[in-house]
Design an enzyme around this catalytic site. Structure first.
Site, PDB file in Angstrom:
ATOM      1  N   GLU A 256     -18.039   9.137  -0.786  1.00  0.00           N
ATOM      2  CA  GLU A 256     -18.094   9.935   0.449  1.00  0.00           C
ATOM      3  C   GLU A 256     -19.308  10.837   0.304  1.00  0.00           C
ATOM      4  O   GLU A 256     -19.293  11.765  -0.507  1.00  0.00           O
ATOM      5  CB  GLU A 256     -16.823  10.785   0.606  1.00  0.00           C
ATOM      6  CG  GLU A 256     -15.526  10.007   0.677  1.00  0.00           C
ATOM      7  CD  GLU A 256     -15.376   9.183   1.938  1.00  0.00           C
ATOM      8  OE1 GLU A 256     -16.226   9.286   2.845  1.00  0.00           O
ATOM      9  OE2 GLU A 256     -14.408   8.407   2.003  1.00  0.00           O
ATOM     10  N   CYS A 290     -19.043  18.303   5.301  1.00  0.00           N
ATOM     11  CA  CYS A 290     -19.852  17.088   5.498  1.00  0.00           C
ATOM     12  C   CYS A 290     -19.830  16.627   6.946  1.00  0.00           C
ATOM     13  O   CYS A 290     -20.739  15.942   7.396  1.00  0.00           O
ATOM     14  CB  CYS A 290     -19.335  15.978   4.602  1.00  0.00           C
ATOM     15  SG  CYS A 290     -17.603  15.594   4.922  1.00  0.00           S
ATOM     16  N   GLU A 392     -30.205  16.259   5.823  1.00  0.00           N
ATOM     17  CA  GLU A 392     -29.025  17.119   5.805  1.00  0.00           C
ATOM     18  C   GLU A 392     -29.395  18.492   5.250  1.00  0.00           C
ATOM     19  O   GLU A 392     -29.952  18.595   4.159  1.00  0.00           O
ATOM     20  CB  GLU A 392     -27.940  16.489   4.924  1.00  0.00           C
ATOM     21  CG  GLU A 392     -26.654  17.283   4.908  1.00  0.00           C
ATOM     22  CD  GLU A 392     -25.647  16.743   3.886  1.00  0.00           C
ATOM     23  OE1 GLU A 392     -26.027  16.481   2.733  1.00  0.00           O
ATOM     24  OE2 GLU A 392     -24.471  16.600   4.254  1.00  0.00           O
TER      25      GLU A 392
HETATM   26  P1  NAD Z   1     -23.678  17.052  -5.547  1.00  0.00           P
HETATM   27  O1  NAD Z   1     -23.887  15.592  -5.353  1.00  0.00           O
HETATM   28  O2  NAD Z   1     -24.800  17.872  -6.013  1.00  0.00           O
HETATM   29  O3  NAD Z   1     -22.510  17.303  -6.617  1.00  0.00           O
HETATM   30  C1  NAD Z   1     -21.229  16.739  -6.453  1.00  0.00           C
HETATM   31  C2  NAD Z   1     -20.600  16.552  -7.820  1.00  0.00           C
HETATM   32  O4  NAD Z   1     -21.342  15.582  -8.544  1.00  0.00           O
HETATM   33  C3  NAD Z   1     -20.578  17.818  -8.670  1.00  0.00           C
HETATM   34  O5  NAD Z   1     -19.367  17.854  -9.385  1.00  0.00           O
HETATM   35  C4  NAD Z   1     -21.760  17.594  -9.609  1.00  0.00           C
HETATM   36  O6  NAD Z   1     -21.650  18.274 -10.828  1.00  0.00           O
HETATM   37  C5  NAD Z   1     -21.676  16.097  -9.826  1.00  0.00           C
HETATM   38  N1  NAD Z   1     -22.933  15.470 -10.234  1.00  0.00           N
HETATM   39  C6  NAD Z   1     -24.190  15.844  -9.902  1.00  0.00           C
HETATM   40  N2  NAD Z   1     -25.082  14.995 -10.481  1.00  0.00           N
HETATM   41  C7  NAD Z   1     -24.373  14.062 -11.165  1.00  0.00           C
HETATM   42  C8  NAD Z   1     -24.722  12.940 -11.984  1.00  0.00           C
HETATM   43  N3  NAD Z   1     -25.979  12.594 -12.193  1.00  0.00           N
HETATM   44  N4  NAD Z   1     -23.715  12.218 -12.526  1.00  0.00           N
HETATM   45  C9  NAD Z   1     -22.429  12.560 -12.319  1.00  0.00           C
HETATM   46  N5  NAD Z   1     -22.032  13.624 -11.581  1.00  0.00           N
HETATM   47  C10 NAD Z   1     -22.992  14.368 -11.005  1.00  0.00           C
HETATM   48  O7  NAD Z   1     -23.075  17.578  -4.190  1.00  0.00           O
HETATM   49  P2  NAD Z   1     -22.700  19.085  -3.812  1.00  0.00           P
HETATM   50  O8  NAD Z   1     -23.963  19.839  -3.630  1.00  0.00           O
HETATM   51  O9  NAD Z   1     -21.678  19.580  -4.775  1.00  0.00           O
HETATM   52  O10 NAD Z   1     -21.962  18.887  -2.399  1.00  0.00           O
HETATM   53  C11 NAD Z   1     -22.611  18.879  -1.174  1.00  0.00           C
HETATM   54  C12 NAD Z   1     -22.831  17.455  -0.716  1.00  0.00           C
HETATM   55  O11 NAD Z   1     -21.601  16.766  -0.658  1.00  0.00           O
HETATM   56  C13 NAD Z   1     -23.390  17.377   0.688  1.00  0.00           C
HETATM   57  O12 NAD Z   1     -24.369  16.365   0.719  1.00  0.00           O
HETATM   58  C14 NAD Z   1     -22.201  16.961   1.533  1.00  0.00           C
HETATM   59  O13 NAD Z   1     -22.491  16.290   2.729  1.00  0.00           O
HETATM   60  C15 NAD Z   1     -21.475  16.077   0.581  1.00  0.00           C
HETATM   61  N6  NAD Z   1     -20.056  15.957   0.956  1.00  0.00           N
HETATM   62  C16 NAD Z   1     -19.615  14.798   1.534  1.00  0.00           C
HETATM   63  C17 NAD Z   1     -18.277  14.669   1.926  1.00  0.00           C
HETATM   64  C18 NAD Z   1     -17.736  13.413   2.583  1.00  0.00           C
HETATM   65  O14 NAD Z   1     -16.520  13.287   2.698  1.00  0.00           O
HETATM   66  N7  NAD Z   1     -18.582  12.502   3.035  1.00  0.00           N
HETATM   67  C19 NAD Z   1     -17.411  15.729   1.698  1.00  0.00           C
HETATM   68  C20 NAD Z   1     -17.897  16.893   1.113  1.00  0.00           C
HETATM   69  C21 NAD Z   1     -19.233  17.005   0.741  1.00  0.00           C
HETATM   70  O1  6OD Z   2     -10.266  16.116   5.627  1.00  0.00           O
HETATM   71  C1  6OD Z   2     -10.527  15.295   4.745  1.00  0.00           C
HETATM   72  O2  6OD Z   2      -9.689  14.497   4.304  1.00  0.00           O
HETATM   73  C2  6OD Z   2     -11.876  15.239   4.162  1.00  0.00           C
HETATM   74  N1  6OD Z   2     -12.091  14.281   3.252  1.00  0.00           N
HETATM   75  C3  6OD Z   2     -12.818  16.130   4.536  1.00  0.00           C
HETATM   76  C4  6OD Z   2     -14.150  16.128   4.057  1.00  0.00           C
HETATM   77  C5  6OD Z   2     -14.970  17.102   4.456  1.00  0.00           C
HETATM   78  C6  6OD Z   2     -16.310  17.177   3.979  1.00  0.00           C
HETATM   79  O3  6OD Z   2     -16.836  18.189   3.612  1.00  0.00           O
END
Ligand code: NAD
Ligand code: 6OD
Length: 491
Positions: A256, A290, A392
């Site tokens: 995700e 997200c 983003e």
């Molecule tokens: P991120 O990718 O920087 O980090 C997410 C997790 O991955 C953290 O626990 C981090 O420590 C870990 N991580 C980072 N590099 C890694 C590697 N090389 N190997 C393994 N693990 C690693 O994301 P963030 O800044 O914590 O979150 C924000 C992002 O998440 C935004 O892009 C947002 O859109 C996305 N997001 C998506 C959803 C969805 O459901 N599609 C939901 C929430 C957040």
């Molecule tokens: O509501 C949910 O189940 C879900 N996965 C939300 C994700 C939000 C993103 O930041």
């Protein structure tokens, strides 16, 4: 905020254990230290994976669905019993308003466990009787088995909600998990580990390792040969790094990822509801969801009115202490993330944006000046060629663009490499269905935003991810079916 600084340890085989080093978790509200976190080295990650494997080879591997359903319901009850502790942990790490943590994050954590208990209880194996036409028949049925040890890697924006959204179905299907929370939000995972122990989850089934990504616990987990699958929520770029890391062992992934979500407002929309909804979809959690809208396409006859009414909404938001009455909007997660968002604010102006509201760092007074505060910001004057409209930002920002026809609106909304979510605002029922279905996204809302049914598929296409979570989609990901074919009769 940092009055009660805690020491956060890893949770392996049912015990809290120290790491190879520690790092400080800083409050985004005022810059104070809220916790000292024990970072797991590769040895501890290995111990956590082995603890999961041994649980699977022991009594956990022999649990029935009914036993797991009862256990997940106890976990949900225990989450509710520890509700205030979880809210405090979430607020300390993120600085989000306490009301949001209560109504969204922690409420959904309990709901995730209860919902997946219900869903797995009501799901049975597939079965087909195959007839050969010469009197021969066979019975095919599937036996769902757990994948094994699942690595769960989650971000900082909705830490407990997103963690439990993965852990609940993984446990429902009989897996063991090793969870790596974000380094920005380690606290609620530690309270959840206590919850798991209190609820009677056997040792080794739920493990937590703290740390960062590259060269730390995240990478150790994704490259560990004993991990059978990775479920990840986070940035698209991190997703592609993880994909490369698991390629050597050919492990399944559930991703995700990020979004650059559009909202389309038609002139026939109920503008009161549309503006209220847009305000939620742009600014909730300081734009750090997200699903948040960062691109708003408005039919030209109502463009000026929507811009003006949204400006009023943005100006009415109240930033401040998460516990102060009336606070609607928290800080960004960190000064590092704010630097990234500020670079987009600057770039927007360079790219020719007119700043409708916001556009900078607010002055909230001496108590909060060490925090990661940012003004809710709206732009006009940009188009889809600008980087600000393509990448983003993950902050409380949106660009508003006028359009003249329905096909143009669809084409503008779909002009992105991401494909997570879209919203259509219209009073025309047929148009609502028609346009929502044409959106190249995983989730398309009409006249609402972030309205959830946990049984329906959640996820995105393109840079926004691989696979879907929710309902049977999660249960399918977290289990491996074995098909059994039995000849029943005939030659
Ligand atoms: P991120 O990718 O920087 O980090 C997410 C997790 O991955 C953290 O626990 C981090 O420590 C870990 N991580 C980072 N590099 C890694 C590697 N090389 N190997 C393994 N693990 C690693 O994301 P963030 O800044 O914590 O979150 C924000 C992002 O998440 C935004 O892009 C947002 O859109 C996305 N997001 C998506 C959803 C969805 O459901 N599609 C939901 C929430 C957040
Ligand atoms: O509501 C949910 O189940 C879900 N996965 C939300 C994700 C939000 C993103 O930041």
């Amino acid at each position: 905020m940092g009055a009660s600084r805690s020491s956060l340890r890893n949770f392996v085989r049912g015990r809290f254990v120290e790491g190879i080093s520690t790092f400080e978790k800083v409050s985004p509200v005022d810059g104070s230290v809220v916790a000292v976190v024990h970072e797991a080295g590769s040895g501890l990650v290995d111990a956590a994976v082995r603890a999961g494997r041994e649980a699977l080879e022991g009594s956990w591997g022999r649990t029935t669905v009914a036993e797991r359903v009862r256990l997940l319901r106890r976990v949900a009850d225990t989450v509710e019993a520890r509700f205030d502790d979880l809210v405090r942990a979430e607020v300390a790490d993120t600085g989000k308003p306490v009301r949001l943590a209560r109504e969204l994050d922690v409420t959904r954590a309990a709901m995730n466990f209860r919902s997946f208990a219900d869903m797995v209880a009501c799901t049975g194996p597939e079965a087909f009787v195959t007839e050969f036409g010469n009197g021969g028949r066979a019975l095919n049925y599937t036996v769902p088995k757990p994948l094994g040890v699942v690595g769960v890697i989650v971000p900082w924006n909705l830490p407990l909600l997103l963690l439990t959204w993965k852990v609940a179905p993984a446990l429902a299907c009989g897996n063991a998990v090793v969870v790596k929370p974000s380094e920005e939000t380690p606290s609620s995972a530690v309270v959840l580990a206590e919850v798991m122990a209190e609820a009677g989850v056997p040792d080794g089934v739920f493990n937590v390792v703290h740390g960062f990504g590259a060269g730390s616990a995240g990478e150790f987990l994704t490259t560990h040969p004993g991990v059978d699958a990775i479920t990840f929520t986070g940035e698209s770029r991190t997703g592609s790094t993880i994909m490369r890391a698991v390629a050597d062992h050919v492990r399944p992934v559930s991703f995700e990822l990020g979004g650059k979500n559009a909202a389309v407002v038609f002139a026939d929309a109920d503008l009161d509801r549309a503006v209220e909804g847009l305000s939620r979809s742009i600014f909730t959690n300081t734009g750090q969801v997200c699903l948040c809208t960062e691109r708003v396409y408005v039919e030209r006859p109502v463009f000026d009115e929507v811009v003006s009414r949204l400006r009023e909404k943005a100006a009415s938001l109240r930033m401040g202490s998460p516990y102060a009455a009336g606070t609607t909007t928290g800080p960004l997660i960190s000064l590092g993330h704010r630097a990234k968002v500020v670079s987009f604010l600057e770039r927007a102006v360079q790219e020719g944006a007119d700043v409708v509201v916001g556009g900078g760092i607010p002055d909230l007074g001496p108590g909060l000046d060490g925090g990661a505060w940012i003004e809710p910001t709206l732009w006009t004057g940009l188009d889809n060629s600008s980087r600000v409209m393509r990448e983003e930002v993950f902050g409380p920002v949106a660009g508003l663009v006028p359009f003249d026809s329905e096909p143009e609106a669809v084409s503008l909304a779909n002009d992105t490499e991401y494909g997570l979510a879209a919203v259509v605002w219209t009073s025309d029922l047929e148009r609502g269905h028609r346009v929502a279905q044409q959106m190249r996204v995983g989730m398309s809302w009409v006249n609402d935003w972030y309205l959830r049914d946990l049984r329906s598929p959640f996820g995105g296409t393109g840079l926004s991810g691989i696979g879907r979570e929710g309902g049977r989609h999660s249960l399918d990901f977290y289990s491996e079916p074995t098909n059994v074919c039995v000849r029943l009769a005939g030659p």
